[in-house]
Design a protein around this motif. Structure first.
Motif, PDB file in Angstrom:
ATOM      1  N   VAL A 154       0.820  -1.225   0.000  1.00 45.21           N
ATOM      2  CA  VAL A 154       0.000   0.000   0.000  1.00 45.21           C
ATOM      3  C   VAL A 154       0.848   1.267   0.000  1.00 45.21           C
ATOM      4  O   VAL A 154       0.344   2.353  -0.294  1.00 45.21           O
ATOM      5  N   ASN A 155       2.143   1.146   0.328  1.00 44.74           N
ATOM      6  CA  ASN A 155       3.020   2.315   0.257  1.00 44.74           C
ATOM      7  C   ASN A 155       3.335   2.693  -1.192  1.00 44.74           C
ATOM      8  O   ASN A 155       3.771   3.812  -1.465  1.00 44.74           O
ATOM      9  N   ASP A 156       3.150   1.761  -2.116  1.00 43.36           N
ATOM     10  CA  ASP A 156       3.521   2.011  -3.518  1.00 43.36           C
ATOM     11  C   ASP A 156       2.329   2.069  -4.464  1.00 43.36           C
ATOM     12  O   ASP A 156       2.452   2.584  -5.576  1.00 43.36           O
ATOM     13  N   HIS A 157       1.208   1.475  -4.060  1.00 42.30           N
ATOM     14  CA  HIS A 157       0.057   1.377  -4.963  1.00 42.30           C
ATOM     15  C   HIS A 157      -1.228   1.605  -4.171  1.00 42.30           C
ATOM     16  O   HIS A 157      -1.288   1.327  -2.983  1.00 42.30           O
ATOM     17  N   SER A 158      -2.265   2.051  -4.880  1.00 46.48           N
ATOM     18  CA  SER A 158      -3.573   2.161  -4.211  1.00 46.48           C
ATOM     19  C   SER A 158      -4.168   0.753  -4.082  1.00 46.48           C
ATOM     20  O   SER A 158      -3.803  -0.167  -4.829  1.00 46.48           O
ATOM     21  N   LEU A 159      -5.114   0.638  -3.154  1.00 43.41           N
ATOM     22  CA  LEU A 159      -5.761  -0.664  -2.941  1.00 43.41           C
ATOM     23  C   LEU A 159      -6.500  -1.118  -4.216  1.00 43.41           C
ATOM     24  O   LEU A 159      -6.508  -2.309  -4.546  1.00 43.41           O
ATOM     25  N   GLY A 160      -7.089  -0.155  -4.927  1.00 46.55           N
ATOM     26  CA  GLY A 160      -7.810  -0.481  -6.164  1.00 46.55           C
ATOM     27  C   GLY A 160      -6.870  -1.070  -7.212  1.00 46.55           C
ATOM     28  O   GLY A 160      -7.202  -2.066  -7.863  1.00 46.55           O
ATOM     29  N   GLU A 161      -5.682  -0.461  -7.378  1.00 46.53           N
ATOM     30  CA  GLU A 161      -4.703  -0.996  -8.353  1.00 46.53           C
ATOM     31  C   GLU A 161      -4.294  -2.407  -7.951  1.00 46.53           C
ATOM     32  O   GLU A 161      -4.182  -3.300  -8.791  1.00 46.53           O
ATOM     33  N   ILE A 162      -4.074  -2.572  -6.657  1.00 50.71           N
ATOM     34  CA  ILE A 162      -3.607  -3.883  -6.177  1.00 50.71           C
ATOM     35  C   ILE A 162      -4.671  -4.941  -6.433  1.00 50.71           C
ATOM     36  O   ILE A 162      -4.384  -6.032  -6.918  1.00 50.71           O
ATOM     37  N   TRP A 163      -5.913  -4.601  -6.121  1.00 57.42           N
ATOM     38  CA  TRP A 163      -7.012  -5.555  -6.300  1.00 57.42           C
ATOM     39  C   TRP A 163      -7.156  -5.946  -7.774  1.00 57.42           C
ATOM     40  O   TRP A 163      -7.278  -7.118  -8.104  1.00 57.42           O
ATOM     41  N   ARG A 164      -7.130  -4.949  -8.640  1.00 62.50           N
ATOM     42  CA  ARG A 164      -7.401  -5.228 -10.059  1.00 62.50           C
ATOM     43  C   ARG A 164      -6.202  -5.833 -10.777  1.00 62.50           C
ATOM     44  O   ARG A 164      -6.362  -6.757 -11.568  1.00 62.50           O
ATOM     45  N   ASP A 165      -5.004  -5.302 -10.510  1.00 65.64           N
ATOM     46  CA  ASP A 165      -3.895  -5.582 -11.430  1.00 65.64           C
ATOM     47  C   ASP A 165      -2.671  -6.250 -10.826  1.00 65.64           C
ATOM     48  O   ASP A 165      -1.757  -6.615 -11.571  1.00 65.64           O
ATOM     49  N   SER A 166      -2.584  -6.386  -9.503  1.00 62.69           N
ATOM     50  CA  SER A 166      -1.316  -6.896  -8.963  1.00 62.69           C
ATOM     51  C   SER A 166      -1.149  -8.365  -9.334  1.00 62.69           C
ATOM     52  O   SER A 166      -2.112  -9.126  -9.392  1.00 62.69           O
ATOM     53  N   PRO A 167       0.119  -8.769  -9.585  1.00 62.68           N
ATOM     54  CA  PRO A 167       0.364 -10.155 -10.017  1.00 62.68           C
ATOM     55  C   PRO A 167      -0.184 -11.178  -9.025  1.00 62.68           C
ATOM     56  O   PRO A 167      -0.706 -12.212  -9.443  1.00 62.68           O
ATOM     57  N   ALA A 168      -0.106 -10.896  -7.731  1.00 61.73           N
ATOM     58  CA  ALA A 168      -0.574 -11.896  -6.756  1.00 61.73           C
ATOM     59  C   ALA A 168      -2.090 -12.093  -6.854  1.00 61.73           C
ATOM     60  O   ALA A 168      -2.587 -13.221  -6.799  1.00 61.73           O
ATOM     61  N   PHE A 169      -2.837 -10.999  -7.001  1.00 63.10           N
ATOM     62  CA  PHE A 169      -4.302 -11.130  -7.029  1.00 63.10           C
ATOM     63  C   PHE A 169      -4.819 -11.750  -8.323  1.00 63.10           C
ATOM     64  O   PHE A 169      -5.842 -12.403  -8.336  1.00 63.10           O
ATOM     65  N   THR A 170      -4.080 -11.533  -9.414  1.00 62.76           N
ATOM     66  CA  THR A 170      -4.567 -12.085 -10.689  1.00 62.76           C
ATOM     67  C   THR A 170      -4.080 -13.521 -10.911  1.00 62.76           C
ATOM     68  O   THR A 170      -4.594 -14.214 -11.785  1.00 62.76           O
ATOM     69  N   ALA A 171      -3.114 -13.978 -10.105  1.00 59.00           N
ATOM     70  CA  ALA A 171      -2.474 -15.286 -10.361  1.00 59.00           C
ATOM     71  C   ALA A 171      -3.478 -16.441 -10.369  1.00 59.00           C
ATOM     72  O   ALA A 171      -3.419 -17.304 -11.246  1.00 59.00           O
ATOM     73  N   TYR A 172      -4.378 -16.466  -9.413  1.00 58.94           N
ATOM     74  CA  TYR A 172      -5.304 -17.610  -9.307  1.00 58.94           C
ATOM     75  C   TYR A 172      -6.761 -17.141  -9.276  1.00 58.94           C
ATOM     76  O   TYR A 172      -7.617 -17.810  -8.725  1.00 58.94           O
ATOM     77  N   ARG A 173      -7.006 -15.964  -9.845  1.00 53.01           N
ATOM     78  CA  ARG A 173      -8.394 -15.479  -9.913  1.00 53.01           C
ATOM     79  C   ARG A 173      -9.127 -16.221 -11.040  1.00 53.01           C
ATOM     80  O   ARG A 173      -8.535 -16.507 -12.067  1.00 53.01           O
ATOM     81  N   GLY A 174     -10.402 -16.520 -10.820  1.00 49.04           N
ATOM     82  CA  GLY A 174     -11.168 -17.190 -11.871  1.00 49.04           C
ATOM     83  C   GLY A 174     -10.805 -18.666 -11.973  1.00 49.04           C
ATOM     84  O   GLY A 174     -10.455 -19.306 -10.978  1.00 49.04           O
TER      85      GLY A 174
END
Ligand code: SF4
Ligand code: FES
Length: 381
Positions: free
Chosen positions: A279-299
């Protein structure tokens, strides 16, 4: 059904934020879901950063904030942080051990708009509870804390993590919840990741004990209808199908660590190669939508067989990625808790074998320890 975020139709808006405000805690439970390498106080996010993160969470569509840790009341700014939740219209749930400074801060938390309290209870018998939690004189403090929660009119949930050291007390936990005036009781069989994975042999109950605990809960649900709601989390290793861990990866929850890393679940850092944004580098919205960890196993695109063609794939989302890594050696494998996994029989056998042996001593949760797993055998080896 969640609203969809505008920029990423495959990413439903998160419902909950688990704010791990600190890893400091007076208790040392051997099943703690915190990572083995705990964050130190010096690295914790400051008040202003948490307040900004909460604002971003509200804007993103988050409804519930779980103020957790460690022990969240160990933070000097817990009242300010709780007030920010109230000001933003976020439902706040304090997840607490009820010991240390918790009682002294409760009135102020209530005054600024705390919505709900979830109190952990390690056992019913005080001596047993204090052995499990690793802290003497904890039980009377919990009783006093619970009484004050109820006196204030705050809804109280008791959380009991069940394992072989307290599974004989399930009926007692139910009586205790009624006696304390709780509205809800969580009878949560241990999930084996974090410290619980290290302590698996010390915690694993046998199948007959598990079945009996389920029978007791089902009977009590009937008896206490309208008085107490009992949530039951059954143990994975003896289940037919796994649970949708964290409600499905990157679908419902965000977990912010004391140092500001944002994870899709408690144990995600155990998966090698995942990149977690802070959160020091990105907004929570960016992290939720685009961060590699969140997209890795989504869907479901990442799934392998048997999940890939299974008609339960959008019910349980393939189970738990961290458990798949721990037991199958591959985070994209079917969770071996699933009876359709080729490793399921081996996992079941391992649980049965561990439950039949004398339990080893607990490895208690501590900050700064260099813990290694004492497990004799890994399932995938
Ligand atoms: Fe769930 Fe995969 Fe098992 Fe099907 S095969 S029940 S999707 S874990
Ligand atoms: Fe990480 Fe289940 S704990 S996906």
């Amino acid at each position: 059904m969640n609203a969809l975020t505008p920029n990423r139709p495959d990413a439903p808006a998160p419902v909950g934020l688990l704010a791990e405000l600190t890893h400091r805690c007076p208790l040392r439970c051997p099943y703690c879901s915190n990572p083995l390498e705990l964050d130190r106080r010096s690295g914790e996010l400051d008040t202003q950063t948490w307040q900004r993160v909460l604002g971003e969470a509200a804007a993103l569509g988050v409804l519930h904030v779980h103020l957790s840790g460690g022990e969240p009341t160990a933070r000097n700014d817990i009242v300010e942080i709780t007030k920010t939740c109230a000001d933003l219209g976020l439902y706040s749930n304090l997840i607490t051990s009820g010991v240390g400074g918790a009682l002294a801060k409760l009135q102020a938390l209530y005054d600024v708009g705390l919505d709900h309290v979830q109190l952990s209870v390690q056992g019913v018998d005080a001596q047993n509870a204090e052995k499990i939690g690793g802290l003497k004189n904890a039980q009377p403090q919990k009783f006093e804390f619970a009484a004050k929660v109820v006196e204030l009119g705050l809804p109280l949930t008791l959380n009991s993590v069940i394992h072989r050291g307290n599974i004989h007390e399930v009926a007692g936990f139910i009586d205790l919840a009624v006696k304390m005036g709780a509205k809800r009781l969580e009878v949560a069989h241990t999930q084996y990741y974090g410290w619980a994975y290290v302590n698996r042999a010390a915690l694993m109950p046998d199948k007959a004990q598990v079945d009996e605990s389920i029978r007791i809960v089902e009977a009590a649900r009937e008896r206490l209808k309208g008085q107490l709601v009992i949530d039951l989390v059954v143990p994975d290793y003896y289940a037919k199908y796994p649970k949708a861990c964290a409600g499905g990866w990157g679908r419902k929850l965000m977990n912010v660590t004391p140092q500001g890393k944002v994870l899709p679940c408690h144990a995600a850092e155990t998966i090698p190669g995942l990149e977690f944004w802070n959160v020091n580098d990105h907004s929570l919205g960016e992290i939720w939508r685009d961060s590699p960890a969140f997209t890795a196993y989504r869907g479901t695109d990442w799934m392998k067989e048997p999940c890939r063609s299974c008609d339960r794939r959008e019910k349980d989302w393939g189970g738990c990625r961290c458990q798949a890594l721990a037991l199958a050696g591959d985070a994209a494998a079917t969770d071996p808790a699933c009876s359709l996994s080729p490793l399921h029989a081996k996992v079941r056998a391992l649980a049965t074998e561990e439950a039949a042996e004398n339990p080893p001593d607990y490895v208690y949760r501590t900050i700064g320890s260099n813990v290694r797993s004492p497990l004799k055998e890994e399932v995938h080896s």
